[in-house]
Design an enzyme around this catalytic site. Structure first.
Site, PDB file in Angstrom:
ATOM      1  N   SER A 132       0.796  -1.039  -0.021  1.00 47.49           N
ATOM      2  CA  SER A 132      -0.188   0.059   0.090  1.00 47.49           C
ATOM      3  C   SER A 132       0.754   1.619  -0.026  1.00 47.49           C
ATOM      4  O   SER A 132       2.250   1.014  -0.811  1.00 47.49           O
ATOM      5  CB  SER A 132      -0.602  -0.125   1.024  1.00 47.49           C
TER       6      SER A 132
ATOM      7  N   HIS B 172      -3.155  -1.329  -3.595  1.00 48.45           N
ATOM      8  CA  HIS B 172      -4.070  -0.262  -2.954  1.00 48.45           C
ATOM      9  C   HIS B 172      -4.469   0.667  -3.539  1.00 48.45           C
ATOM     10  O   HIS B 172      -3.434   1.381  -3.522  1.00 48.45           O
ATOM     11  CB  HIS B 172      -3.906   0.358  -1.362  1.00 48.45           C
TER      12      HIS B 172
ATOM     13  N   ASP C  24      -4.079  -4.032   6.549  1.00 50.34           N
ATOM     14  CA  ASP C  24      -4.231  -5.363   5.376  1.00 50.34           C
ATOM     15  C   ASP C  24      -3.776  -6.615   4.543  1.00 50.34           C
ATOM     16  O   ASP C  24      -2.599  -5.672   5.166  1.00 50.34           O
ATOM     17  CB  ASP C  24      -5.263  -4.925   3.856  1.00 50.34           C
TER      18      ASP C  24
END
Lengths: 273, 189
Positions: free
Chosen positions: B13, B40, B131
């Site tokens: 990310s 992401h 995540d």
């Protein structure tokens, strides 16, 4: 998380649902459905597959809750704005040639894409002579779709999508805000019919110039995708249009030769005669 | 000898773009397994991420039911979760955001743990949320190899730290070590 349920258990649960309730999930893509099944068990506090089957057999309400988890109820207005722009520039002018336009939104979920279509048709001056049939297998989705109510928090994103899609008006003209919700204009809703239709088990019910089925297909395995494409083929008039989600494709299906490409990137196809 | 890995997964990310590019640049020329990248990304804007990452080799965003081919590099498309099926195909999923993200790293990692079991090498890079941690644990639980970028060198250490905290079998490595590890564990004998 997913290993809590074996393949045999998974298949058995699907069998119980099919026999007891007539919903056939046999042809669904496994990775996703299995995950949803496990999530539902967590939500409903069901510890074992044995308990799950027991409750399924004995409690129709329990099953109704389960359907909410097994079906994907996520959607957006003007999702993939560039797709809507192409629809407006390439497809709608062709539809304008028909005196009466019939469009089917298959697997419409809570209706956001149906209303996006209605707005495009309105701006093209075609809504008055269009009948949109919007179907889903999940009755709760249809009820929400028919209400025309959307959470206010999403409207900022939807407005941005609408503008990118080439929208011509002030997006807020299409709805009225009340507290944390908005209700879409009645005018948009009056030519839409919402009803239950299961792509797996139900048949052709009309003939259409355009079928929109975006991001529904991905939940099916290849065999079921073929079956559903045949259903679409039979439901389209000659040269009728089919729109899929932008990462969905006819490339991996047996039906690819029955359609021609209208727009490769936005996955708009047309039925060959 | 049977190959140790059938697939490499990379998740990241905030702050992961440079590390991903570095890994891609260093990938062995003769790599014979697929690489799947989940980053992401913003959802409804035009993105050129696939081109940006095509440093040595063309990177593609898979379509639903596309076959996962050896030696190819794939990037999870915007606004979909990317899942791997046991028959070596991709499945796209448009369900709820997971960890506020779609694509979600957890979703891809966890589906790979089921489809490829101990044959997975998963690498989790810099990021500012949690995540990927749970998915990485599932991969480790199946006997796969779970690698986390050293939080000390990550631009955002929340994601690596979350994975380390949740998954005691995760191996912490610098990008340099990750590149060496890939080289020495994917070469044909």
């Amino acid at each position: 998380m997913n290993e809590e349920i074996s393949m045999a258990d998974y298949l058995e649960v699907i069998q119980v649902i099919r026999l007891r309730y007539g919903y056939d999930f046999t042809g669904y893509a496994q990775a996703s459905l299995k995950r949803r099944l496990v999530r539902f068990m967590g939500h409903a506090n069901v510890a074992s597959v044995f308990d799950l089957k027991h409750q399924l057999v004995n409690d129709a309400n329990f099953f109704n809750q389960m359907v909410q988890y097994l079906t994907v109820n996520v959607t957006e207005m003007f999702r993939d704005p560039a797709f809507y722009k192409t629809l407006k520039e390439v497809v709608l002018p062709k539809l304008a040639a028909y005196p009466n336009i019939k469009i089917w939104h298959a697997g419409c979920s809570t209706g956001e894409e149906v209303y996006s279509m209605a707005i495009l048709l309105h701006e093209a001056g075609l809504l008055e002579r269009t009948r949109i049939y919007a179907t889903d297998l999940n009755p709760a989705n249809l009820e929400r779709a028919a209400s025309g109510v959307v959470q206010l928090e999403y409207m900022k994103e939807y407005t941005a999508n609408y503008i990118q899609a080439g929208g011509q008006q002030d997006f807020s003209d299409y709805y009225t805000a009340r507290y944390d919700k908005v209700i879409l204009q009645k005018e948009l809703r009056k030519n839409i019919t919402f009803f239950q239709h299961n792509l797996v088990t139900d048949q052709v019910f009309n003939e259409f110039q355009l079928i929109c089925c975006r991001n529904v297909f991905i939940y099916f395995n290849r065999d079921l995708q073929n079956d559903v494409l045949k259903l679409f083929y039979d439901s389209l008039s000659p040269w009728g249009y089919l729109a899929l989600g932008i990462k969905e494709s006819l490339r991996f299906t047996e039906m690819k030769n029955a359609f021609e490409n209208v727009h490769m990137n936005h996955k708009i196809y047309r039925r060959k005669r | 000898m049977e190959a140790q890995f059938n697939i490499i997964l990379i998740g990241g990310s905030a702050g992961s773009l440079q590390p991903v590019i570095s890994i891609l640049e260093q990938l062995p020329e003769d790599l014979r397994i697929p690489v799947v990248i989940v980053l992401h990304r913003l959802r409804n804007v035009q993105s050129e991420m696939d081109r940006l990452l095509s440093v040595k080799k063309k990177i593609t965003e898979p379509e639903d039911k596309e076959k996962i081919l050896p030696g190819r590099i794939y990037l999870a498309p915007q606004n979909y979760h990317l899942m791997l099926e046991a028959d070596d195909t991709f499945m796209l999923d448009y369900s709820e955001l997971v960890n506020f993200s779609r694509p979600s790293i957890d979703m891809t990692f966890s589906s790979a743990a089921i489809a490829y079991q101990h044959k997975v090498m998963a690498i989790l890079l810099s990021g500012a949320n949690h995540d990927g941690a749970a998915g990485l644990c599932e991969i480790a639980a199946q006997g796969g190899t779970a690698i986390v970028q050293d939080p000390a060198e990550a631009d955002f250490d929340v994601m690596p730290l979350a994975a380390i905290a949740m998954c005691d079998r995760a191996r912490v490595m610098s990008i340099e070590d990750i590149n060496l590890y890939i080289k020495s564990n994917t070469q044909a004998d």
